[in-house]
Design a protein around this motif. Structure first.
Motif, short mmCIF file in Angstrom:
data_model
loop_
_atom_site.label_atom_id
_atom_site.label_comp_id
_atom_site.label_asym_id
_atom_site.label_seq_id
_atom_site.Cartn_x
_atom_site.Cartn_y
_atom_site.Cartn_z
N LEU A 224 0.68 -1.23 -0.05
CA LEU A 224 0.09 0.06 0.06
C LEU A 224 1.01 1.17 -0.15
O LEU A 224 0.65 2.09 -0.78
CB LEU A 224 -0.82 -0.13 1.30
CG LEU A 224 -1.75 1.20 1.36
CD1 LEU A 224 -2.72 1.49 0.20
CD2 LEU A 224 -2.72 1.27 2.75
N HIS A 225 1.84 1.25 0.88
CA HIS A 225 2.90 2.37 0.79
C HIS A 225 3.48 2.49 -0.68
O HIS A 225 3.38 3.87 -0.95
CB HIS A 225 3.90 2.24 2.03
CG HIS A 225 4.94 3.27 1.84
ND1 HIS A 225 4.93 4.26 2.61
CD2 HIS A 225 5.88 3.58 1.16
CE1 HIS A 225 5.84 5.28 2.61
NE2 HIS A 225 6.79 4.77 1.47
N ASN A 226 3.80 1.75 -1.38
CA ASN A 226 4.48 1.84 -2.75
C ASN A 226 3.35 2.25 -3.62
O ASN A 226 3.60 3.27 -4.47
CB ASN A 226 4.89 0.53 -3.09
CG ASN A 226 6.09 -0.09 -2.34
OD1 ASN A 226 6.71 0.72 -1.81
ND2 ASN A 226 6.41 -1.37 -2.49
N LYS A 227 1.99 1.92 -3.50
CA LYS A 227 1.19 2.37 -4.43
C LYS A 227 0.80 3.90 -3.98
O LYS A 227 0.67 4.66 -4.95
CB LYS A 227 -0.38 1.40 -4.09
CG LYS A 227 -1.51 1.73 -5.09
CD LYS A 227 -2.61 0.97 -4.76
CE LYS A 227 -2.34 -0.51 -4.96
NZ LYS A 227 -3.51 -1.29 -4.75
N VAL A 228 0.48 4.38 -2.69
CA VAL A 228 0.28 5.66 -2.26
C VAL A 228 1.53 6.46 -2.75
O VAL A 228 1.10 7.77 -3.30
CB VAL A 228 0.27 5.80 -0.47
CG1 VAL A 228 0.37 7.18 -0.32
CG2 VAL A 228 -1.06 5.23 -0.35
N GLU A 229 2.69 6.11 -2.71
CA GLU A 229 3.83 7.13 -2.99
C GLU A 229 3.90 7.12 -4.51
O GLU A 229 4.14 8.22 -4.94
CB GLU A 229 5.43 6.28 -2.57
CG GLU A 229 6.50 7.06 -2.85
CD GLU A 229 7.89 6.70 -2.25
OE1 GLU A 229 8.61 7.58 -1.94
OE2 GLU A 229 7.51 5.49 -1.75
N ALA A 230 3.89 6.01 -5.17
CA ALA A 230 3.57 6.24 -6.76
C ALA A 230 2.50 7.20 -7.14
O ALA A 230 2.59 8.13 -8.12
CB ALA A 230 3.55 5.06 -7.44
N MET A 231 1.26 7.05 -6.56
CA MET A 231 0.35 7.78 -6.86
C MET A 231 0.65 9.49 -6.24
O MET A 231 0.41 10.26 -7.13
CB MET A 231 -1.03 7.42 -6.23
CG MET A 231 -2.37 8.26 -6.60
SD MET A 231 -3.69 7.35 -6.03
CE MET A 231 -3.88 5.97 -7.10
N ALA A 232 1.15 9.73 -5.28
CA ALA A 232 1.44 11.14 -4.74
C ALA A 232 2.64 11.55 -5.59
O ALA A 232 2.31 12.94 -6.33
CB ALA A 232 2.07 10.83 -3.27
#
Length: 301
Positions: A224-232
């Motif tokens: 989830l962190h990777n997904k959030v960071e990529a989206m941000a």
């Protein structure tokens, strides 16, 4: 170097801006900078009060401050200023335009419709999104005239209230989930903050009252962190942000949805950006110094 902290302004967020400005003035390194408080009471003040500055540190919020207008004036006057440029500021201030850019770049955001002042409200069209709905001024901030509605009467009443603050109102599908914020400095994401308001909604009171919300640094699950960071960071690039910005999201069933991007995040004692920076050992004074130095570098491009 003479640094003018520009605060006040003419928007509904004037008092928040004044609080932000005072906090910034108190925390700037006085040994390094000659600090001057500059309070904007009317639009022409931006021309009259900044002429002898070496740098403008923006503590403005809302219209005529966060929307690219002041940035354009300062650019014309050849005065370097903090944060994103005029284009990014204008795009991110307009929530409708922000969402259009996000959708074009494949970034999750809630479904929405727009209501314009002077036009008849097509309630049936708005209701096709499905209740509950979130109503907010298109170019507003600090959750002014913003709320969740669950029926037609609440919907119409809040739309009319929001139209007192803006010419356009966004009606958005309510995403029930955990709210997080991602602070980005120089294209790198700082630690994620989870926002847990004491009420059901992160409203004006929750944002600016002591104890109005619990705001804590969180470690998300790696995937989830990777997904959030990529989206941000995709938001950062898609909207051509620079220096610093804050991306607000909701997490529903493991999927992040972008709420909005703030190009002049609040800098009061209750604000999120200083809390995120502190989590990596960066004091408020150090954060402000980073913003000034990164902005000077950006304006020289």
């Amino acid at each position: 170097m003479k640094v003018g902290v520009i605060m006040g302004g003419i928007s509904s967020e004037r008092e928040i801006s004044l609080n932000t400005g005072k906090e910034i003035v108190n925390n700037l390194d006085k040994e390094r900078y000659q600090v001057q408080s500059i309070i904007i009471d009317k639009k022409t003040d931006i021309f009259d009060k900044v002429k002898d500055l070496d740098f403008a540190l923006l503590a403005l919020h809302g219209k005529f401050g966060e929307d690219g207008t002041v940035q354009s004036v300062l650019q014309t006057l050849d005065i370097p200023y903090s944060g994103c440029n005029a284009l990014s500021s204008a795009l991110c201030m307009d929530k409708d335009m922000t969402k259009k850019v996000l959708i074009a770049n494949g970034i999750n955001t809630a479904d929405w419709v727009m209501v314009k002042k002077g036009e008849e409200i097509d309630v049936n069209a708005v209701e096709t999104i499905g209740y509950p709905l979130v109503v907010k001024p298109n170019s507003g901030g600090s959750s002014v005239a913003t709320g969740i509605v669950r029926d037609r009467e609440e919907l119409v009443n809040l739309i009319y209230e929001a139209l007192k603050y803006d010419n356009e109102v966004m009606v958005e599908k309510y995403i029930k989930g955990d709210e997080i914020t991602c602070c980005i400095l120089d294209g790198k994401m700082l630690p994620v903050i989870a926002i847990r308001p004491k009420s059901s909604f992160f409203d004006f009171t929750s944002k600016y009252s002591d104890g109005g919300a619990e705001e804590v640094i969180v470690e998300l699950q790696p995937e989830l962190h990777n997904k959030v960071e990529a989206m941000a960071l995709s938001c950062w690039r898609s909207l051509k942000c620079s220096v610093y910005a804050r991306v607000d999201m909701l997490i529903q069933d493991g999927e992040p949805y972008v709420l909005e991007i703030n190009t002049l995040p609040g800098m009061t004692k209750n604000s999120l950006f200083p809390k995120s920076a502190a989590a990596v050992g960066m004091s408020f004074s150090d954060l402000l110094d980073n913003i000034i130095q990164l902005s000077l570098k950006e304006r020289q491009k």
